[in-house]
Write a protein that holds these residues in place. Structure first.
Motif, PDB file in Angstrom:
ATOM      1  N   ARG A   1     -11.211   1.180   9.135  1.00  0.00           N
ATOM      2  CA  ARG A   1     -11.813   2.015   8.373  1.00  0.00           C
ATOM      3  C   ARG A   1     -12.493   3.090   9.008  1.00  0.00           C
ATOM      4  NH1 ARG A   1     -13.570   3.131   3.448  1.00  0.00           N
ATOM      5  NH2 ARG A   1     -12.937   1.274   2.822  1.00  0.00           N
TER       6      ARG A   1
ATOM      7  N   ARG B   1      -5.836   4.022   1.644  1.00  0.00           N
ATOM      8  CA  ARG B   1      -7.297   4.166   1.161  1.00  0.00           C
ATOM      9  C   ARG B   1      -6.663   2.033   0.207  1.00  0.00           C
ATOM     10  NH1 ARG B   1      -7.675   3.040  -4.448  1.00  0.00           N
ATOM     11  NH2 ARG B   1      -6.051   4.556  -5.418  1.00  0.00           N
ATOM     12  N   GLU B   2      -5.786   2.614  -0.228  1.00  0.00           N
ATOM     13  CA  GLU B   2      -4.821   1.234  -0.273  1.00  0.00           C
ATOM     14  C   GLU B   2      -4.446   0.321   0.759  1.00  0.00           C
ATOM     15  OE1 GLU B   2      -2.643   2.511  -4.225  1.00  0.00           O
ATOM     16  OE2 GLU B   2      -1.244   1.607  -2.215  1.00  0.00           O
TER      17      GLU B   2
ATOM     18  N   TYR C   1       0.834  -1.171  -0.210  1.00  0.00           N
ATOM     19  CA  TYR C   1       0.473  -0.026   0.035  1.00  0.00           C
ATOM     20  C   TYR C   1       0.835   0.629  -0.186  1.00  0.00           C
ATOM     21  CZ  TYR C   1       1.073   0.012   4.467  1.00  0.00           C
ATOM     22  OH  TYR C   1       1.390  -0.517   6.018  1.00  0.00           O
TER      23      TYR C   1
ATOM     24  N   ASP D   1      -8.036  -0.794   1.409  1.00  0.00           N
ATOM     25  CA  ASP D   1      -8.288  -1.833   0.774  1.00  0.00           C
ATOM     26  C   ASP D   1      -7.617  -3.083   1.399  1.00  0.00           C
ATOM     27  OD1 ASP D   1      -9.765   0.010  -0.754  1.00  0.00           O
ATOM     28  OD2 ASP D   1      -8.285   0.090  -2.366  1.00  0.00           O
ATOM     29  N   MET D   2      -6.577  -3.312   1.634  1.00  0.00           N
ATOM     30  CA  MET D   2      -5.596  -4.916   2.054  1.00  0.00           C
ATOM     31  C   MET D   2      -6.338  -4.766   2.773  1.00  0.00           C
ATOM     32  SD  MET D   2      -1.313  -4.920   2.784  1.00  0.00           S
ATOM     33  CE  MET D   2      -1.055  -5.811   4.278  1.00  0.00           C
ATOM     34  N   CYS D   3      -6.757  -3.538   4.287  1.00  0.00           N
ATOM     35  CA  CYS D   3      -6.964  -4.862   5.360  1.00  0.00           C
ATOM     36  C   CYS D   3      -8.907  -5.341   4.826  1.00  0.00           C
ATOM     37  CB  CYS D   3      -7.869  -3.164   6.128  1.00  0.00           C
ATOM     38  SG  CYS D   3      -5.961  -3.795   7.504  1.00  0.00           S
ATOM     39  N   GLU D   4      -9.831  -5.042   4.115  1.00  0.00           N
ATOM     40  CA  GLU D   4     -11.237  -5.435   4.147  1.00  0.00           C
ATOM     41  C   GLU D   4     -10.959  -6.537   2.481  1.00  0.00           C
ATOM     42  OE1 GLU D   4     -13.152  -1.723   3.169  1.00  0.00           O
ATOM     43  OE2 GLU D   4     -12.641  -1.082   5.093  1.00  0.00           O
ATOM     44  N   SER D   5     -10.108  -6.548   1.519  1.00  0.00           N
ATOM     45  CA  SER D   5      -9.943  -7.691   1.480  1.00  0.00           C
ATOM     46  C   SER D   5      -9.342  -8.399   1.635  1.00  0.00           C
ATOM     47  CB  SER D   5      -9.585  -7.609  -0.045  1.00  0.00           C
ATOM     48  OG  SER D   5      -8.243  -6.839  -0.100  1.00  0.00           O
ATOM     49  N   GLU D   6      -8.524  -8.977   2.344  1.00  0.00           N
ATOM     50  CA  GLU D   6      -8.174  -9.779   3.142  1.00  0.00           C
ATOM     51  C   GLU D   6      -8.652  -9.954   4.467  1.00  0.00           C
ATOM     52  OE1 GLU D   6      -3.831 -10.146   2.462  1.00  0.00           O
ATOM     53  OE2 GLU D   6      -3.942  -9.217   0.308  1.00  0.00           O
ATOM     54  N   ASP D   7      -8.963  -9.611   4.778  1.00  0.00           N
ATOM     55  CA  ASP D   7      -9.957  -9.766   6.342  1.00  0.00           C
ATOM     56  C   ASP D   7      -9.364  -9.539   7.529  1.00  0.00           C
ATOM     57  OD1 ASP D   7     -12.228  -9.013   7.885  1.00  0.00           O
ATOM     58  OD2 ASP D   7     -12.075 -11.630   7.957  1.00  0.00           O
TER      59      ASP D   7
END
Lengths: 228, 289
Positions: free
Chosen positions: B190, B6-7, B2, B10-16
């Protein structure tokens, strides 16, 4: 992301200012390492912001501490004037104009036992980081964040390849290399930064290389390696 | 990995994964280290932070040392009465003041992100850990979160008072601490980022105007007040308040405001309270001999 989290939560240091206290101590400690041999007196020529504000930030104490090899993380830094007295080290401060250099710059003049002197100019560039700008007459650019070696040699053909061969033989990777000289064909300075510490054996072999005059090894410990 | 918030989200949310974990993954690669080593180093830094936050709590005023000597003790005693804003916030302020006193008197501190702002994160972490009885690992994860956010701001904007004013030093420290609190209290990545944004928005434009150029006044007071800013910003984010402006845009706005500030208001001691008649008098008393 190229910034380390320990760069953000750090450095661990003696206050109050990373540039005027911690950086000043590190700068003096690096200059001391460049001096290599014992000295009985050191003059600190203070330029720019250092000249104007050094008292309020303890820049004077930090510089003397560095000259005694006390780290910017060591609480003895505050007692450096007394420690210098005990160690028999004399010092003085004066204001000077070093020309077009960083606001926080110092000219160190080390006086050695044999009557010779050495001049080192460096800057504290912020966040505790430093740059050495000059050793005697040689303009250089050394941040001392990596193990470094400073080689003084005659400006002749082939000397650099002989030098790099010694590094290859000891399996040391050269991270950066820069060469400077005062006059063509006379003395020149070569600075090599490496990713791994440089042993005394490398220094000994480099001293045997034809046309090499002098070798200084600076294995200053970077913050990440220290036990804090 | 990242390069901005934002990136990172995104990384946290897509990889939980939690925010601290994403930061650890980046640090492992960047510094060629292990998660265990990162926690160990963080523990050592926290020890230094805690010592600084507590050292001056019992030290009586001694104006011959620094102009701010004794402030932490005064606030700590006041905290025991509860004060108006409660014993918790008063204690947090006392911890921040203690760090500032340690720094001004040439004691050992951990810059977070700078020496001038070294009281905010320790005060918030020590205060919240005590208040909520958090275990050490939770605190270290909070510190990693704070540092991860701070690293993004360091790379994409500035944390230097000379470059961006106090908002870039104490403001960023508050943003980092706010993100850490949300992480420690179970908020989402977030919400952590939102807490940081809110803290920065709350302090946008704050100038760096140290009296006599010394890291004392108003630095000590700003450490105390920005520690409180961190806590209320975390509370706003945990309450579900959004920050309508995305974090990266807030960070960029802070950077732009910093660039717009005149030099007199960026650590030169030529403006703000440093340039008041009394400020100038103090300057002369320090440097006239």
């Amino acid at each position: 992301m190229d910034v380390s989290i320990f760069h953000v939560l750090g450095p661990v240091m003696i206050g109050p200012s990373s540039s005027h206290t911690a950086g000043a101590a590190k700068l003096a400690r690096t200059a001391r390492a460049i001096a290599q041999k014992p000295f009985h007196h050191v003059s600190f020529g203070l330029h720019g912001s250092f000249a104007k504000t050094y008292k309020g930030h303890g820049t004077d104490k930090a510089l003397v501490a560095g000259a005694l090899d006390i780290s910017e993380k060591d609480e003895r830094l505050t007692d450096s004037f007394e420690l210098a007295k005990k160690a028999g080290l004399d010092y003085d401060f004066y204001e000077t104009d070093l020309g077009d250099v960083h606001e926080n710059s110092v000219k160190f003049t080390f006086a050695f036992e044999d009557g010779t002197i050495m001049e080192v100019v460096g800057s504290s560039v912020g966040g505790g980081e430093i740059v050495i700008r000059k050793i005697n007459d040689f303009a250089i650019n050394l941040s001392a964040t990596l193990p470094s070696i400073i080689i003084k040699q005659y400006d002749t053909k082939g000397v650099l390849s002989d030098i790099t061969r010694v590094f290859a033989k000891h399996d040391i990777n050269i991270a950066t290399m820069s060469v400077s000289r005062t006059t063509k064909g006379e003395k020149a300075l070569c600075i090599i930064e490496s990713d791994s510490p440089i042993s005394d054996a490398v220094g000994d072999q480099l001293r045997e290389v034809k046309n090499v005059i002098d070798v200084m090894i600076l294995n200053l410990i970077s913050e990440e390696d220290e036990d804090v | 990995m990242y390069n901005n918030i934002r990136e990172l989200l995104d990384m946290c949310e897509s990889e939980d994964m939690p925010l601290w974990k994403a930061v650890v993954e980046n640090e492992k690669k960047l510094s060629d280290t292990s998660e265990e080593q990162i926690f160990e180093t963080m523990a050592k830094r926290y020890e230094i932070m805690t010592a600084a936050a507590k050292r001056q709590l019992g030290t009586s005023p001694n104006p011959s040392k620094t102009m701010i000597n004794g402030l932490a003790k005064g606030q700590f005693v006041h905290a025991q009465t509860g004060g108006l804003s409660g014993s918790f916030l008063n204690r947090v302020m006392a911890y921040a003041l203690s760090c500032s006193e340690v720094n001004a008197s040439m004691g050992k501190i951990c810059a977070a992100p700078t020496a001038g702002s070294c009281g905010i994160l320790p005060a918030v972490m020590v205060g919240v850990a005590e208040e909520r009885m958090l275990d050490q690992d939770t605190v270290y994860r909070g510190l990693i979160t704070a540092a991860g956010i701070g690293a993004v701001i360091t790379q994409n904007a500035t944390v230097s008072g000379a470059e961006g004013g106090c908002q870039a030093e104490c403001g960023v420290a508050a943003g980092m601490a706010a993100a850490a609190v949300v992480e420690m209290l179970g908020g989402t990545p977030r919400q952590s980022a939102t807490a940081c944004s809110l803290a920065l928005v709350n302090v946008m434009g704050l100038v760096c105007d140290p009296v006599a150029g010394l890291v004392q006044i108003p630095c000590a007071q700003r450490n105390a007040s920005q520690a409180v800013n961190a806590i209320i910003s975390a509370d706003m984010a945990l309450a579900g308040m959004p920050c309508i402006i995305p974090p990266d845009e807030v960070i960029d706005a802070m950077y732009q405001v910093g660039r717009m500030l005149p030099c007199a208001l960026k650590e030169t001691a030529l403006g703000g309270i440093a340039a008041t008649p009394t400020g100038k008098k103090i300057f002369r008393s320090f440097f006239s001999d």
